[in-house]
Enzyme design. Structure first.
Site, PDB file in Angstrom:
ATOM      1  N   LYS A  74     -35.684  18.426 -51.980  1.00  0.00           N
ATOM      2  CA  LYS A  74     -35.150  17.559 -53.039  1.00  0.00           C
ATOM      3  C   LYS A  74     -36.246  16.694 -53.649  1.00  0.00           C
ATOM      4  O   LYS A  74     -36.352  16.593 -54.871  1.00  0.00           O
ATOM      5  CB  LYS A  74     -34.037  16.641 -52.485  1.00  0.00           C
ATOM      6  CG  LYS A  74     -32.831  17.371 -51.935  1.00  0.00           C
ATOM      7  CD  LYS A  74     -31.718  16.399 -51.509  1.00  0.00           C
ATOM      8  CE  LYS A  74     -32.096  15.449 -50.394  1.00  0.00           C
ATOM      9  NZ  LYS A  74     -32.368  16.089 -49.088  1.00  0.00           N
ATOM     10  N   ARG A 100     -24.753  10.255 -50.328  1.00  0.00           N
ATOM     11  CA  ARG A 100     -24.765  11.006 -49.070  1.00  0.00           C
ATOM     12  C   ARG A 100     -23.418  10.909 -48.356  1.00  0.00           C
ATOM     13  O   ARG A 100     -23.264  11.507 -47.290  1.00  0.00           O
ATOM     14  CB  ARG A 100     -25.840  10.443 -48.152  1.00  0.00           C
ATOM     15  CG  ARG A 100     -27.150  11.262 -48.110  1.00  0.00           C
ATOM     16  CD  ARG A 100     -28.093  10.490 -47.232  1.00  0.00           C
ATOM     17  NE  ARG A 100     -29.183  11.186 -46.656  1.00  0.00           N
ATOM     18  CZ  ARG A 100     -30.428  11.197 -47.149  1.00  0.00           C
ATOM     19  NH1 ARG A 100     -30.688  10.660 -48.313  1.00  0.00           N
ATOM     20  NH2 ARG A 100     -31.390  11.771 -46.472  1.00  0.00           N
ATOM     21  N   ARG A 138     -44.608  18.345 -43.066  1.00  0.00           N
ATOM     22  CA  ARG A 138     -44.894  17.746 -44.373  1.00  0.00           C
ATOM     23  C   ARG A 138     -45.643  16.407 -44.280  1.00  0.00           C
ATOM     24  O   ARG A 138     -45.520  15.688 -43.294  1.00  0.00           O
ATOM     25  CB  ARG A 138     -43.620  17.622 -45.198  1.00  0.00           C
ATOM     26  CG  ARG A 138     -42.596  16.672 -44.662  1.00  0.00           C
ATOM     27  CD  ARG A 138     -41.310  16.777 -45.460  1.00  0.00           C
ATOM     28  NE  ARG A 138     -40.350  15.784 -45.042  1.00  0.00           N
ATOM     29  CZ  ARG A 138     -39.144  15.657 -45.567  1.00  0.00           C
ATOM     30  NH1 ARG A 138     -38.736  16.458 -46.530  1.00  0.00           N
ATOM     31  NH2 ARG A 138     -38.338  14.716 -45.131  1.00  0.00           N
ATOM     32  N   ARG A 191     -44.124  10.719 -42.413  1.00  0.00           N
ATOM     33  CA  ARG A 191     -42.987   9.831 -42.186  1.00  0.00           C
ATOM     34  C   ARG A 191     -42.662   9.718 -40.703  1.00  0.00           C
ATOM     35  O   ARG A 191     -42.690  10.711 -39.985  1.00  0.00           O
ATOM     36  CB  ARG A 191     -41.763  10.363 -42.934  1.00  0.00           C
ATOM     37  CG  ARG A 191     -41.804  10.031 -44.399  1.00  0.00           C
ATOM     38  CD  ARG A 191     -40.731  10.707 -45.173  1.00  0.00           C
ATOM     39  NE  ARG A 191     -39.414  10.657 -44.555  1.00  0.00           N
ATOM     40  CZ  ARG A 191     -38.308  11.106 -45.141  1.00  0.00           C
ATOM     41  NH1 ARG A 191     -38.390  11.621 -46.362  1.00  0.00           N
ATOM     42  NH2 ARG A 191     -37.154  11.054 -44.529  1.00  0.00           N
ATOM     43  N   ARG A 230     -30.654  13.969 -38.334  1.00  0.00           N
ATOM     44  CA  ARG A 230     -30.518  13.948 -39.798  1.00  0.00           C
ATOM     45  C   ARG A 230     -29.741  15.167 -40.285  1.00  0.00           C
ATOM     46  O   ARG A 230     -28.943  15.077 -41.215  1.00  0.00           O
ATOM     47  CB  ARG A 230     -31.904  13.869 -40.457  1.00  0.00           C
ATOM     48  CG  ARG A 230     -32.527  12.480 -40.275  1.00  0.00           C
ATOM     49  CD  ARG A 230     -34.030  12.476 -40.447  1.00  0.00           C
ATOM     50  NE  ARG A 230     -34.435  12.796 -41.778  1.00  0.00           N
ATOM     51  CZ  ARG A 230     -35.671  13.240 -42.092  1.00  0.00           C
ATOM     52  NH1 ARG A 230     -36.579  13.407 -41.148  1.00  0.00           N
ATOM     53  NH2 ARG A 230     -35.967  13.500 -43.331  1.00  0.00           N
TER      54      ARG A 230
HETATM   55  P1  AMP Z   1     -34.668  10.723 -47.159  1.00  0.00           P
HETATM   56  O1  AMP Z   1     -36.008  10.213 -47.598  1.00  0.00           O
HETATM   57  O2  AMP Z   1     -33.738  11.006 -48.300  1.00  0.00           O
HETATM   58  O3  AMP Z   1     -34.768  11.882 -46.196  1.00  0.00           O
HETATM   59  O4  AMP Z   1     -33.988   9.528 -46.325  1.00  0.00           O
HETATM   60  C1  AMP Z   1     -34.574   9.013 -45.164  1.00  0.00           C
HETATM   61  C2  AMP Z   1     -33.558   8.176 -44.397  1.00  0.00           C
HETATM   62  O5  AMP Z   1     -33.148   7.072 -45.204  1.00  0.00           O
HETATM   63  C3  AMP Z   1     -32.278   8.900 -44.028  1.00  0.00           C
HETATM   64  O6  AMP Z   1     -32.396   9.646 -42.818  1.00  0.00           O
HETATM   65  C4  AMP Z   1     -31.304   7.724 -43.893  1.00  0.00           C
HETATM   66  O7  AMP Z   1     -31.516   7.022 -42.682  1.00  0.00           O
HETATM   67  C5  AMP Z   1     -31.751   6.816 -45.027  1.00  0.00           C
HETATM   68  N1  AMP Z   1     -31.062   7.117 -46.314  1.00  0.00           N
HETATM   69  C6  AMP Z   1     -31.629   7.585 -47.467  1.00  0.00           C
HETATM   70  N2  AMP Z   1     -30.703   7.729 -48.426  1.00  0.00           N
HETATM   71  C7  AMP Z   1     -29.522   7.351 -47.879  1.00  0.00           C
HETATM   72  C8  AMP Z   1     -28.185   7.286 -48.349  1.00  0.00           C
HETATM   73  N3  AMP Z   1     -27.849   7.659 -49.605  1.00  0.00           N
HETATM   74  N4  AMP Z   1     -27.231   6.828 -47.489  1.00  0.00           N
HETATM   75  C9  AMP Z   1     -27.531   6.455 -46.234  1.00  0.00           C
HETATM   76  N5  AMP Z   1     -28.762   6.509 -45.709  1.00  0.00           N
HETATM   77  C10 AMP Z   1     -29.763   6.942 -46.516  1.00  0.00           C
END
Ligand code: AMP
Length: 227
Positions: free
Chosen positions: A22, A97, A136, A170, A181
């Site tokens: 994404k 989400r 990554r 990360r 996740r």
């Molecule tokens: P991402 O960078 O999108 O993989 O997000 C990393 C982490 O941020 C996720 O594993 C969640 O802990 C948190 N996170 C990001 N976006 C959301 C969302 N829309 N709702 C809840 N938690 C989020």
């Protein structure tokens, strides 16, 4: 189609599990169509780094691979969408989400006279995701994404985009957190596929191939959607 031909602010959602691509694809769409990538993951990591109240509340939850509360995430997203650059149109990467977030987004868009042009599901297999995520890393200068196997800089150790020589990984890109996740995705986010199907805005893209092939298909789809 290109940025110059877009007349109304577009709202695109990218759906898909962690590691589906994404972020990578959103950045490419941003470059091609002049839209703004809004990643709630990036916004939350920024809040954690800045030590805000929201960041303090989110830190441990993110490290465990669970979802941050709908209230915190929705407030962060709402504030970011109110910034002037978002008038160009946005690509939502990692939001919504949960169904609660999707309903909050519907309300927010209705109040600003906007609508969702498309929710695009990046379709992938779970087995591939662990490999993708664990390899990554990101340029510390400009945020360009790289991968140990799939996308290395042309010159070893130097970012193709900005020339920076430092990279970050990360904290939550490790095997245990990835498993949490993925299960959070299946339990709470995958139901949004039906949610957007019912709204008539769902599109799907096969996202198992090479980054450039997926980008080509996705950009063709987005071009059609915004035509
Ligand atoms: P991402 O960078 O999108 O993989 O997000 C990393 C982490 O941020 C996720 O594993 C969640 O802990 C948190 N996170 C990001 N976006 C959301 C969302 N829309 N709702 C809840 N938690 C989020």
């Amino acid at each position: 189609m290109d940025a110059a031909t877009i007349t109304a602010p577009a709202v695109l959602i990218l759906l898909g599990p962690p590691g589906a691509g994404k972020g990578t694809q959103a950045r490419m769409l941003e470059d091609k169509f002049g839209l703004v990538q809004l990643s709630t993951g990036d916004l939350l990591r920024g809040a954690v780094a800045a030590g805000t109240e929201a960041g303090k509340a989110a830190k441990a939850v993110m490290e465990a691979g669970d979802l941050v509360s709908d209230g915190i995430v929705t407030a962060i997203l709402r504030d970011r969408m109110a910034e002037t650059d978002c008038a160009k149109g946005v690509i939502l990467d990692g939001f919504p989400r949960t169904t609660v977030q999707a309903e909050a987004l519907d309300g927010l868009l209705a109040s600003t006279d906007q609508k969702i042009n498309a929710a695009i599901s990046l379709e992938v297999d779970d087995t591939e995701m662990v490999t993708r995520i664990s390899g990554r890393y990101t340029c510390a200068g400009c945020g360009e994404g790289y991968h140990d196997t799939y996308k290395q800089p042309a010159e070893d150790g130097k970012c193709d985009k900005c020339g920076h020589t430092e990279f970050t990984r990360r904290a939550d890109d490790n095997a245990e957190t990835v498993a949490s996740r993925l299960s959070a995705y299946h339990a709470q986010t995958a139901p949004l596929i039906d949610y957007y199907q019912a709204q008539g805005v769902l599109k799907g893209i096969d996202a198992m191939g090479q980054i450039d092939d997926i980008a080509r298909d996705l950009q063709a789809l987005v071009g059609d959607i915004m035509d």
